[in-house]
Design a protein around this motif. Structure first.
Motif, PDB file in Angstrom:
ATOM      1  N   GLU A  93       7.024  19.769  -2.681  1.00 56.62           N
ATOM      2  CA  GLU A  93       6.106  18.753  -3.278  1.00 56.62           C
ATOM      3  C   GLU A  93       4.548  18.802  -2.855  1.00 56.62           C
ATOM      4  O   GLU A  93       4.216  19.110  -1.597  1.00 56.62           O
ATOM      5  CB  GLU A  93       6.811  17.340  -3.059  1.00 56.62           C
ATOM      6  CG  GLU A  93       6.822  17.021  -1.444  1.00 56.62           C
ATOM      7  CD  GLU A  93       7.068  15.691  -1.479  1.00 56.62           C
ATOM      8  OE1 GLU A  93       7.836  15.045  -2.408  1.00 56.62           O
ATOM      9  OE2 GLU A  93       7.659  15.450  -0.078  1.00 56.62           O
ATOM     10  N   VAL A 116       0.835  13.848   6.871  1.00 59.17           N
ATOM     11  CA  VAL A 116       2.194  13.713   7.729  1.00 59.17           C
ATOM     12  C   VAL A 116       1.855  13.906   9.198  1.00 59.17           C
ATOM     13  O   VAL A 116       2.583  13.403   9.911  1.00 59.17           O
ATOM     14  CB  VAL A 116       2.771  15.145   7.219  1.00 59.17           C
ATOM     15  CG1 VAL A 116       4.013  15.548   7.901  1.00 59.17           C
ATOM     16  CG2 VAL A 116       2.977  15.119   5.641  1.00 59.17           C
ATOM     17  N   THR A 174       7.960  18.007   2.788  1.00 56.93           N
ATOM     18  CA  THR A 174       7.469  17.085   3.643  1.00 56.93           C
ATOM     19  C   THR A 174       8.437  16.637   4.741  1.00 56.93           C
ATOM     20  O   THR A 174       8.236  16.688   5.963  1.00 56.93           O
ATOM     21  CB  THR A 174       7.045  15.690   2.975  1.00 56.93           C
ATOM     22  OG1 THR A 174       6.210  15.954   1.701  1.00 56.93           O
ATOM     23  CG2 THR A 174       6.490  14.915   3.776  1.00 56.93           C
ATOM     24  N   ALA A 192       1.500  17.498  -1.091  1.00 53.80           N
ATOM     25  CA  ALA A 192       1.493  16.791   0.028  1.00 53.80           C
ATOM     26  C   ALA A 192       0.158  17.001   1.014  1.00 53.80           C
ATOM     27  O   ALA A 192      -0.498  18.055   0.817  1.00 53.80           O
ATOM     28  CB  ALA A 192       2.810  16.637   0.738  1.00 53.80           C
ATOM     29  N   ASP A 193      -0.107  15.992   1.883  1.00 51.42           N
ATOM     30  CA  ASP A 193      -1.357  16.292   2.629  1.00 51.42           C
ATOM     31  C   ASP A 193      -0.890  16.178   4.147  1.00 51.42           C
ATOM     32  O   ASP A 193      -0.057  15.527   4.800  1.00 51.42           O
ATOM     33  CB  ASP A 193      -2.165  15.026   2.634  1.00 51.42           C
ATOM     34  CG  ASP A 193      -3.487  15.044   3.177  1.00 51.42           C
ATOM     35  OD1 ASP A 193      -3.517  16.117   4.227  1.00 51.42           O
ATOM     36  OD2 ASP A 193      -4.413  14.671   2.970  1.00 51.42           O
ATOM     37  N   ASP A 210       1.291  22.564  -0.764  1.00 49.72           N
ATOM     38  CA  ASP A 210       2.755  22.352  -1.287  1.00 49.72           C
ATOM     39  C   ASP A 210       3.827  22.586  -0.498  1.00 49.72           C
ATOM     40  O   ASP A 210       3.989  23.873  -0.246  1.00 49.72           O
ATOM     41  CB  ASP A 210       2.714  23.202  -2.669  1.00 49.72           C
ATOM     42  CG  ASP A 210       4.004  22.791  -3.661  1.00 49.72           C
ATOM     43  OD1 ASP A 210       4.702  21.740  -3.214  1.00 49.72           O
ATOM     44  OD2 ASP A 210       4.030  23.416  -4.503  1.00 49.72           O
ATOM     45  N   GLN A 249      -4.364  19.506   1.744  1.00 49.00           N
ATOM     46  CA  GLN A 249      -3.502  19.495   0.900  1.00 49.00           C
ATOM     47  C   GLN A 249      -3.001  20.993   0.738  1.00 49.00           C
ATOM     48  O   GLN A 249      -3.245  21.946   1.054  1.00 49.00           O
ATOM     49  CB  GLN A 249      -4.480  19.298  -0.460  1.00 49.00           C
ATOM     50  CG  GLN A 249      -4.855  17.792  -0.651  1.00 49.00           C
ATOM     51  CD  GLN A 249      -3.912  16.948  -0.935  1.00 49.00           C
ATOM     52  OE1 GLN A 249      -2.807  16.951  -1.564  1.00 49.00           O
ATOM     53  NE2 GLN A 249      -3.929  15.713  -0.423  1.00 49.00           N
TER      54      GLN A 249
END
Length: 444
Positions: free
Chosen positions: A286, A293, A324, A288-289, A321, A319
């Motif tokens: 997904e 995290v 996570t 996500a940054d 993919d 950024q």
């Protein structure tokens, strides 16, 4: 011609003897391996039974001390007698001097702990208040409990190590037997079918045994989740109640930390089982940054190490993919390891770097003793760890870094480590911003 026939006859007899001996050794190795596993498994079950009895007795004694209700003491003599019998059985099955010494230490510590609890129980009956009881439990009884737990953990690891050694010996014997078997098959076409059949049957049994062990790990991991979730939820709810006394908070906090440690170990077992049975982890990518995290994990892990400093530096665009939850798992393991093995009083630095347009990086650095150079090439293998302190050994399965490596590989990335006395230890995690298969990932 007579000499030639005699030579061929002798050679044929030798081939038959070699083939028969190799087949016998291979069959014996498999049967002996099953027998050894059964013996050591029974030892471990007996040890777990003793630990369970000990914990149940201690729990009931604590319940009486905290509540004053004598119903918790009704079966105390019978429980103590059961502990004594279990310990005697374990001592009768001890195979080495090391085991006998550990069991002697267990017996001595158990006797001292029992005496202190009996004295404290008597004082409680005479009117000692609950707060004073809690203080004595923390200052006098708990150190003995910790020492006993450490000795039992060492004893369990000793038995597991003996099992591993026996399995390795059986594997070496099986390997030599296989070589002899191959020679015999090559020298005698008549015997090749029978010998090949025995080899395939024995190999199948070994594969089935390995698959069964992995399935057991997976089943146990699933079955532990429900009661563990109940423990975590109940303990967390209890800690939120107002007006709790200090000793109660300490006790509940210890329970919560232990349950979370079990949760981590259970997840490691589940992931290990998945990687062995399915050749990799399943990911849910997904957008996500990575910076966010890292920040969340640094906050969560840092909260558990209030006496240590964990600093985070973010560079560039984080950024990407990726999965996570899996990345949180890998980063939490690396940060916790850095704090756990770093020199007390020094800080752990985490750098989340997104300056490369195609690759994200995380560097986790700590100061402290370097990793053994002999261990470095194998540090990401399962069941591998260095020689940490006694309390670290009790918490470690040696699979954390293996799971980290599997998570990063599943993303098509890689993880490296550098360690020296002068520069400390740095784990570097690299993964592509856009998902790629492990086969397409760049090699180091």
């Amino acid at each position: 011609m007579r000499h030639l026939l005699a030579g061929l006859a002798a050679l044929s007899l030798l081939v038959i003897l070699v083939g028969g001996l190799s087949a016998f050794l291979l069959r014996y190795t498999v049967d002996r391996k099953d027998e050894v596993i059964a013996q050591y498994s029974e030892d471990l079950i007996l040890l777990e039974g003793f630990v369970s009895t000990h914990e149940r007795a201690a729990r009931k004694a604590r319940s009486f001390l905290l509540t004053g209700s004598e119903r918790f003491l009704r079966d105390r003599p019978q429980t103590q007698e059961k502990q004594t019998r279990q310990l005697e059985v374990l001592e009768s099955r001890a195979r080495t001097e090391e085991e006998r010494q550990l069991l002697a230490s267990v017996e001595e510590t158990e006797a001292a702990l029992r005496q202190k609890l009996d004295e404290l129980i008597e004082r409680r009956k005479q009117g000692l208040d609950t707060a004073e009881v809690g203080r004595h439990l923390e200052l006098e009884v708990q150190p003995d409990r910790d020492e006993l737990d450490a000795t039992l953990a060492t004893l369990k690891r000793t038995k597991e190590h003996q099992l591993e050694e026996a399995q390795r010996t059986a594997a070496k014997t099986a390997s030599r037997s296989f070589t002899l078997l191959a020679v015999a098959v090559g020298g005698s076409i008549v015997l090749s079918g029978a010998l090949a059949f025995m080899l395939l049957r024995s190999w199948k049994r070994l594969l089935e045994a390995a698959a069964f062990q992995q399935r057991v790990i997976s089943i146990v991991g699933h079955d532990v989740r429900s009661p563990l979730a109940a423990i975590l939820a109940s303990t967390s709810h209890a800690l939120r109640r107002p007006g709790l006394e200090g000793w109660t908070v300490n006790m509940l906090t210890r329970v919560l930390r232990s349950a979370r440690r079990i949760e981590v170990l259970t997840k490691l077992l589940m992931d290990f089982s998945q990687t062995r049975l399915t050749q990799g982890l399943n990911l849910a990518h997904e957008p996500a940054d990575l910076h966010q995290v890292c920040e969340q994990i640094a906050h969560e892990v840092g909260a558990l190490w209030v006496d240590r400093e964990l600093v985070l530096e973010k560079q560039g665009d984080g950024q990407g993919d990726f999965d996570t939850q899996r990345m949180r798992q890998a980063l939490a393991n690396l940060m916790d390891n850095a704090l756990r093995h770093g020199t007390p009083g020094t800080r752990v630095k985490v750098v989340s770097r997104g300056t490369n347009p195609s690759v994200l990086e995380v560097h986790i650095h700590n100061e402290g003793p370097p990793i053994d150079p002999k261990l470095l090439p194998h540090i990401f293998e399962p069941f591998r760890h260095g020689k940490p302190a006694q309390e670290v050994v009790r918490e470690s399965l040696g699979m954390g870094l293996y799971i980290v490596s599997e998570v990063v590989k599943a993303h098509g990335g890689r993880v490296d480590v550098e360690s020296s006395r002068e520069r400390g230890t740095t784990f570097t995690l690299r993964l592509p911003r856009v998902p790629v298969s492990p086969e397409q990932a760049p090699r180091a």
